[in-house]
Design a protein around this motif. Structure first.
Motif, short mmCIF file in Angstrom:
data_model
loop_
_atom_site.label_atom_id
_atom_site.label_comp_id
_atom_site.label_asym_id
_atom_site.label_seq_id
_atom_site.Cartn_x
_atom_site.Cartn_y
_atom_site.Cartn_z
N CYS A 1 -8.49 -9.22 -4.70
CA CYS A 1 -8.68 -8.34 -3.53
C CYS A 1 -9.65 -7.21 -3.81
CB CYS A 1 -7.34 -7.78 -3.07
SG CYS A 1 -6.63 -6.56 -4.19
N CYS B 1 -0.92 -6.50 -0.99
CA CYS B 1 -1.40 -5.19 -0.54
C CYS B 1 -2.86 -5.23 -0.11
CB CYS B 1 -1.20 -4.14 -1.64
SG CYS B 1 -2.36 -4.29 -3.01
N GLY B 2 -3.67 -6.06 -0.74
CA GLY B 2 -5.09 -6.14 -0.42
C GLY B 2 -5.89 -4.94 -0.91
N GLY C 1 -5.56 -3.59 -4.32
CA GLY C 1 -5.63 -3.45 -5.77
C GLY C 1 -4.40 -2.81 -6.39
N ALA C 2 -3.32 -2.68 -5.63
CA ALA C 2 -2.18 -1.92 -6.12
C ALA C 2 -1.00 -2.77 -6.60
CB ALA C 2 -1.69 -0.98 -5.02
N CYS C 3 -0.89 -4.03 -6.17
CA CYS C 3 0.36 -4.76 -6.42
C CYS C 3 0.24 -5.90 -7.44
CB CYS C 3 0.88 -5.33 -5.11
SG CYS C 3 -0.09 -6.75 -4.53
N LEU C 4 -0.95 -6.30 -7.79
CA LEU C 4 -1.24 -7.37 -8.77
C LEU C 4 -0.87 -8.79 -8.28
CD1 LEU C 4 -0.26 -5.82 -12.23
CD2 LEU C 4 -2.51 -6.05 -11.23
N SER C 5 -0.47 -8.93 -7.01
CA SER C 5 -0.10 -10.26 -6.54
C SER C 5 -1.27 -11.23 -6.54
CB SER C 5 0.51 -10.19 -5.14
OG SER C 5 -0.47 -9.83 -4.20
N CYS C 6 -2.47 -10.72 -6.54
CA CYS C 6 -3.66 -11.58 -6.46
C CYS C 6 -4.37 -11.72 -7.80
CB CYS C 6 -4.64 -11.01 -5.44
SG CYS C 6 -5.35 -9.46 -6.00
FE1 FES Z 1 -2.31 -6.32 -4.28
FE2 FES Z 1 -4.58 -7.59 -4.91
S1 FES Z 1 -3.30 -7.94 -3.24
S2 FES Z 1 -3.54 -6.09 -6.05
#
Ligand code: FES
Length: 255
Positions: A241, A221-222, A224-229
């Motif tokens: 992000c 997502c870039g 801060g919403a999805c936690l992938s990073c």
């Molecule tokens: Fe989604 Fe960082 S890319 S929280």
């Protein structure tokens, strides 16, 4: 954090080597707001697949012209699509995103390798002509086309190559300890492959020189919403992000 979505027009693309390109886009709001270290999330408008946007660190801005540049390696579907866009095509760009570099250094040393040299280029621009020095490492001389961009921007350009075809033979660690021991630099900024960043951060810690790192993680997502990073920081979980991508070296627990 600004979350502007700007419809950007492609000004042009430039081939840097067989797998790397530079793209310049007209997006005056982002060009005006972006600071070194920040990134943008890009989607090509004329093509719906791949669905996700892709993050790229800003490599430089021309605020008067309302443009900024990105540099990217053509390695997956998204970057293959991006490599095909022409002047006048449109991109949907979210940004500028993330936290930029600390700009308070009196004599900054930039250390980079690979595409990590793109955000550092914007940092060198941000410090101003002749203010920073750059130490860059690559496998061979052909990877160091970056010197064309840094010469005339940074004061001194130090090179290392694994095969010795340019500069000192070895990694940046063949040169860095001596530069740190000179006492010239009050802050090091590193962006590149993880082993390089780790080694540079440790050397700075030993030499008692401040160090900022720009981390690269997969980002969905870039925002801060999805936690992938997400990764482990010291004493807390960090989102690259949103809390970064730039961190003080001592904040990073997991590289
Ligand atoms: Fe989604 Fe960082 S890319 S929280």
């Amino acid at each position: 954090m600004s979350k502007t979505i700007e419809l950007a027009k492609v000004v042009g693309q430039q081939v840097l080597n067989s797998s790397t390109k530079l793209i310049e886009v007209y997006a005056p709001k982002i060009a005006n707001e972006a600071v070194p270290g920040q990134f943008v999330n890009v989607k090509v408008c004329k093509n719906t697949a791949p669905l996700l946007r892709r993050p790229f660190g800003v490599a430089g801005v021309n605020r008067e012209a309302g443009t900024f540049t990105l540099m990217y390696r053509i390695i997956g579907e998204a970057t293959h699509i991006l490599a095909e866009v022409c002047s006048g095509d449109e991109l949907s760009i979210v940004g500028p995103l993330g936290k930029g570099f600390d700009m308070s250094a009196k004599k900054p040393l930039l250390v980079g390798g690979g595409l990590g040299l793109a955000p550092l280029l914007f940092l060198a621009q941000g410090f101003g002509v002749g203010k920073s020095d750059i130490l860059m490492g690559g496998r061979s001389a052909s990877e160091l086309f970056w010197t064309d961009f840094y010469e005339g921007l940074s004061e001194k350009v130090f090179l290392t190559t694994d095969d010795g075809t340019a500069g000192t033979k070895g990694t940046v660690m063949a040169v860095l300890p001596e530069l740190l021991a000179s006492g010239v630099y009050d802050c090091v900024y590193v962006c590149g492959p993880v082993p390089m960043m780790k080694a540079v951060a440790n050397a700075c810690l030993e030499a008692n020189v401040k160090c900022q790192v720009s981390l690269e993680k997969y980002m969905a997502c870039g925002l801060g919403a999805c936690l992938s990073c997400a990764c482990e920081g010291i004493g807390k979980r960090i989102k690259v992000c949103k809390d970064g991508p730039v961190f003080w070296a001592e904040e990073v627990g997991e590289w």
